[in-house]
Design a protein around this motif. Structure first.
Motif, PDB file in Angstrom:
ATOM      1  N   SER A 200       0.607  -1.072  -0.590  1.00 22.77           N
ATOM      2  CA  SER A 200      -0.078   0.016   0.480  1.00 22.77           C
ATOM      3  C   SER A 200       0.477   1.205  -0.220  1.00 22.77           C
ATOM      4  N   VAL A 214       6.105   3.542   1.088  1.00 27.24           N
ATOM      5  CA  VAL A 214       5.095   2.049   0.802  1.00 27.24           C
ATOM      6  C   VAL A 214       5.768   0.616   1.559  1.00 27.24           C
ATOM      7  N   GLY A 216       4.413  -3.223   3.110  1.00 25.38           N
ATOM      8  CA  GLY A 216       3.494  -4.549   2.613  1.00 25.38           C
ATOM      9  C   GLY A 216       3.958  -5.677   3.090  1.00 25.38           C
ATOM     10  N   GLY A 263       2.186   3.937 -12.140  1.00 20.83           N
ATOM     11  CA  GLY A 263       1.652   2.455 -10.499  1.00 20.83           C
ATOM     12  C   GLY A 263       3.690   2.647  -9.762  1.00 20.83           C
ATOM     13  N   VAL A 265       5.519  -1.011  -7.770  1.00 20.84           N
ATOM     14  CA  VAL A 265       5.405  -1.994  -7.766  1.00 20.84           C
ATOM     15  C   VAL A 265       6.630  -2.672  -6.063  1.00 20.84           C
ATOM     16  N   GLY A 279       1.806  -5.296  -6.674  1.00 22.11           N
ATOM     17  CA  GLY A 279       0.760  -3.923  -7.525  1.00 22.11           C
ATOM     18  C   GLY A 279       1.147  -4.976  -8.471  1.00 22.11           C
ATOM     19  N   PRO A 280       0.806  -3.682  -9.122  1.00 17.96           N
ATOM     20  CA  PRO A 280       1.020  -2.465  -9.228  1.00 17.96           C
ATOM     21  C   PRO A 280       0.004  -1.748  -8.159  1.00 17.96           C
ATOM     22  N   ALA A 281       0.216  -0.602  -7.021  1.00 25.44           N
ATOM     23  CA  ALA A 281      -0.435   0.138  -6.719  1.00 25.44           C
ATOM     24  C   ALA A 281      -0.203   1.279  -7.320  1.00 25.44           C
ATOM     25  N   TYR A 283      -0.071   4.871  -8.527  1.00 24.33           N
ATOM     26  CA  TYR A 283       0.564   5.967  -8.113  1.00 24.33           C
ATOM     27  C   TYR A 283       0.612   7.055  -9.838  1.00 24.33           C
ATOM     28  N   THR A 407      -2.365  -4.770 -16.827  1.00 21.41           N
ATOM     29  CA  THR A 407      -1.798  -3.343 -16.190  1.00 21.41           C
ATOM     30  C   THR A 407      -2.627  -2.338 -17.215  1.00 21.41           C
TER      31      THR A 407
END
Length: 441
Positions: A200, A214, A216, A263, A265, A279-281, A283, A407
């Motif tokens: 996250s 970041v 995790g 994003g 990762v 991820g990817p989260a 961004y 993605t």
């Protein structure tokens, strides 16, 4: 005078039943599996129904077994098909046998890395057999779940033929010297444990060069973990390294400079891997830097669209079949065009289901309709269309085409299918109509 016709009728029924029993037991051959499956011969001992008055039948069965997936992973379900293709004897009488009287069941023997047996069954369907004619083939299918890695052998096992002609009768056939030879081999791979890594971010956007926090979980304790920016499916030059704690948790920050970043990762090892990454989260880098004197900042917006489908018409005329013959009534599904202009990571699925075919005071069951799907992807589309599996459509439905999550997804696609309705032999003459409903989600 009165008893002679009755004895004659009994002899005729016994002769007919005997022919039926032979028809079902003599054809002990198995169907060809996909890939490297081979024909195998094995001695078979069949016992006709007692009412037929026939001795046991000993003959050679030529057989094959097919597997829909010869390289599964542990936990996968494999479908096997056992088909009698080369009967060991012909119809010994002049009496013709009608169509669709045989319902087969049987076993496929597993060996090697996984032992046991698979129960298989076939539909009540066979071609008519003329007097002194060759007996038809029949197929049986079943499934098993892979529980062990390694080479799993598939061999034909015992089978039974149930006949529904004059009387309900069974004719069991056993492998004389079990196990029968191996016809197919399925090589199963270990199924690695599920990847539970997750990350996250402290924020979803920032200025160029700003650091994003970041955190995790689920990483290997003590492992070196790379944090990296992503632009679509490509890693950017923005990276950082952290070490997972004794619980597999990570905590660090990544300075993000690349304006195309979509994003972040985190992964173990020298390069990104879905097995050891998270991820990817999402961004986004917000370019808020002032423009130089005499310059102008130009901005445009790409608006997300919708997921839609269209078709040129809503009717399909299947080919005619003859009363008393029945068989496949075929045609082509109207081509469906799917447009996915949503953007984002979601794929889509196009499924179909059909009603019973009604008409002429009778109906043809929805389960009689099968299709062979196909789909194409327009050049330049981020996603790739995947056709559904060939098979029954029915009221429960089946997949025509789909695209996976990713993605970046989207594009234009066309999907269609070859349709085949298995019309029973003596379906009353007339027009039968069913409605095939397609759902895009």
């Amino acid at each position: 005078m009165g008893s002679t016709p009755r004895r004659s009728r009994r002899r005729r029924w016994a002769s007919l039943l005997g022919a039926t029993a032979l028809a079902v037991t003599a054809g002990g051959a198995l169907a060809c599996p996909a890939g490297a499956a081979t024909n195998v011969d094995f001695p078979t001992h069949c016992i006709p129904p007692a009412i037929a008055g026939l001795p046991p039948i000993d003959g050679t069965t030529t057989a094959k077994i097919t597997a829909d997936n010869t390289s599964p992973k542990v936990g996968d379900t494999v479908t096997v098909t056992y088909t009698v293709v080369t009967p060991a004897a012909n119809n010994p009488t002049d009496l013709a046998l009608p169509a669709d009287i045989m319902t087969p069941t049987g076993k496929v023997t597993l060996g090697g890395a996984q032992t046991g047996s698979v129960t298989v069954a076939g539909p009540k369907k066979n071609d008519p057999v003329p007097g002194k004619g060759v007996f038809p083939s029949f197929s049986m299918t079943g499934t098993f779940t892979v529980t062990s890695p390694g080479a799993i052998t598939l061999s034909p096992g015992d089978y039974n033929i149930h006949t529904s002609y004059i009387l309900e009768l069974d004719t069991p056939c056993t492998v004389t010297n079990p196990p029968a030879p191996v016809s197919e081999t399925v090589t199963a791979a270990d199924n690695p444990p599920a990847n539970t890594r997750a990350i996250s971010l402290g924020s979803a956007s920032g200025s160029p060069g700003a650091s994003v926090a970041v955190s995790g979980t689920g990483f290997t304790p003590g492992a070196s973990v790379t944090l990296a920016g992503r632009s679509g499916d490509t890693q950017t030059a923005d990276t950082a390294t952290v070490t997972a704690d004794t619980q597999g948790g990570i905590s660090g920050s990544l300075a993000v400079n690349d304006l195309t970043t979509t994003g972040v990762v985190a992964y173990e090892g020298g390069a990104w891997s879905s097995d050891k990454g998270a991820g990817p989260a999402a961004y986004v880098v917000i370019d808020d830097q002032p423009v130089p004197p005499g310059s102008q900042r130009l901005t445009t917006t790409v608006k997300a669209g919708s997921l839609s489908m269209s078709q040129p018409a809503d009717a399909v005329q299947l080919s005619d079949v003859d009363f008393g013959q029945g068989g496949a009534s075929t045609g082509d599904l109207q081509t469906v065009t799917v447009k996915d202009f949503r953007g984002g990571p979601a794929g889509w699925s196009l499924t179909g289901k059909v009603t019973d075919f009604t008409g002429a005071g009778a109906k043809i069951d929805a389960g009689k309709l099968s299709w062979t799907p196909a789909c194409t992807t327009k050049a330049g589309s981020p996603s790739t269309c995947q056709a559904g599996s060939a098979g029954t459509v029915g009221t429960s439905g089946a997949t025509l085409a789909s695209t996976p999550d990713g993605t970046v997804t989207g594009g234009e696609f066309t999907a269609n299918a070859r349709l085949s309705l298995d019309v029973p032999t003596f379906t009353p003459p007339g027009t039968y109509v069913g409605v095939l409903t397609l759902t895009l989600s």
